[in-house]
Design a protein around this motif. Sequence first.
Motif, PDB file in Angstrom:
ATOM      1  N   TYR A 218       0.836  -1.203   0.000  1.00 52.03           N
ATOM      2  CA  TYR A 218       0.000   0.000   0.000  1.00 52.03           C
ATOM      3  C   TYR A 218       0.868   1.250   0.000  1.00 52.03           C
ATOM      4  O   TYR A 218       0.575   2.231  -0.704  1.00 52.03           O
ATOM      5  CB  TYR A 218      -0.928   0.004   1.214  1.00 52.03           C
TER       6      TYR A 218
ATOM      7  N   THR B 225       1.131   4.339  -2.983  1.00 53.80           N
ATOM      8  CA  THR B 225       0.985   5.780  -2.766  1.00 53.80           C
ATOM      9  C   THR B 225       2.207   6.564  -3.220  1.00 53.80           C
ATOM     10  O   THR B 225       2.171   7.787  -3.273  1.00 53.80           O
ATOM     11  CB  THR B 225       0.730   6.073  -1.280  1.00 53.80           C
TER      12      THR B 225
ATOM     13  N   ASP C 149       5.065   6.660  -1.554  1.00 48.56           N
ATOM     14  CA  ASP C 149       5.725   7.219  -0.376  1.00 48.56           C
ATOM     15  C   ASP C 149       7.084   6.551  -0.166  1.00 48.56           C
ATOM     16  O   ASP C 149       7.196   5.534   0.527  1.00 48.56           O
ATOM     17  CB  ASP C 149       4.841   7.019   0.851  1.00 48.56           C
TER      18      ASP C 149
ATOM     19  N   MET D  32      -4.891   3.249  -9.570  1.00 51.39           N
ATOM     20  CA  MET D  32      -5.143   4.473  -8.813  1.00 51.39           C
ATOM     21  C   MET D  32      -5.895   5.497  -9.659  1.00 51.39           C
ATOM     22  O   MET D  32      -6.818   6.172  -9.185  1.00 51.39           O
ATOM     23  CB  MET D  32      -3.825   5.076  -8.319  1.00 51.39           C
TER      24      MET D  32
END
Length: 214
Positions: free
Chosen positions: A42, A46, A48, A86
Motif C-alpha cells: 500500500y 501511494t 511514499d 489508482m
Amino acid sequence: NSFVLFGFVTMIYATVGVHLFADAPGQDGHFESFFQSLFTMYQVSTGDAWASNIARNLYHGDDDSVSLYAGVFFTSFQLIAGCVLMNIVVAVLLDEFLMAMGRMRAEEDANTAYIKGCESDQHPLDPLFDLLSVHRNPQDLRHSIRGLFHRLDTDISSYLDYEETVRGLRRLPVFKTAGLYLSQEDWEGMVAGVAGDHSQVTVAEFEAVMISQM
C-alpha cells in the motif's frame, strides 16, 4: 468494483512479496508477514519513498536473483497499481461526484419549476396536455397518448410507475423547454380512482388518466 480490484491486486503482490523477500537481506521487516507486506505494498502504491526506503535495499543486495526479482516486482506493481488502478479509482470517484452534482442540479431545477407551477395555479403537465390537445379527433388523441406511454415505458414492462414516468418525462423535448415537474402527490392524485394500483398503471389506465386530466 475498482476498490475491490485494487485491493485484490495489492493482496496478490503482498503474498508474492512474502514468498520472494521474507528471508532476503535488506528487507528490514517489510515482508516478514502477509500483513506487513500488505502495508508495504500500500505504501508503494501511494509513492511514499518506496524506491529509496524499500526497493533499493533489496535491489542492491548481494543476491543477483533477488535484485532481478525486486526490479521486476516493484516496477510492475507501480505501473499496475500506482499508475493504472489508482487513476481508475480517482476517475470513478470523480464520475460519481459529477453524477451526484447533476442529480442535485436536476432536483433544484425541478423544484423551481414545481414552485412556479404552484404559484401560477396550473397543472405541472399542462405544457404536455397542450401538445396533446391539438389533435382533431379522439382516435388521434388516443393514438398519441399510447405513443407517449411507450416512450415513457423505457423498461418495456407494459407498466408505468412514478419513478419511470419522471425519468421518461425528462427525456422529452417539452421537458427542457417548459420545465415539466411531476411530484409524487401529483401522480397519486392523477391515478386515484382510475388505476387499480396507484404505484403502476397499464397503457389503458394511462390513457384514461391523461384524458381525464385534459
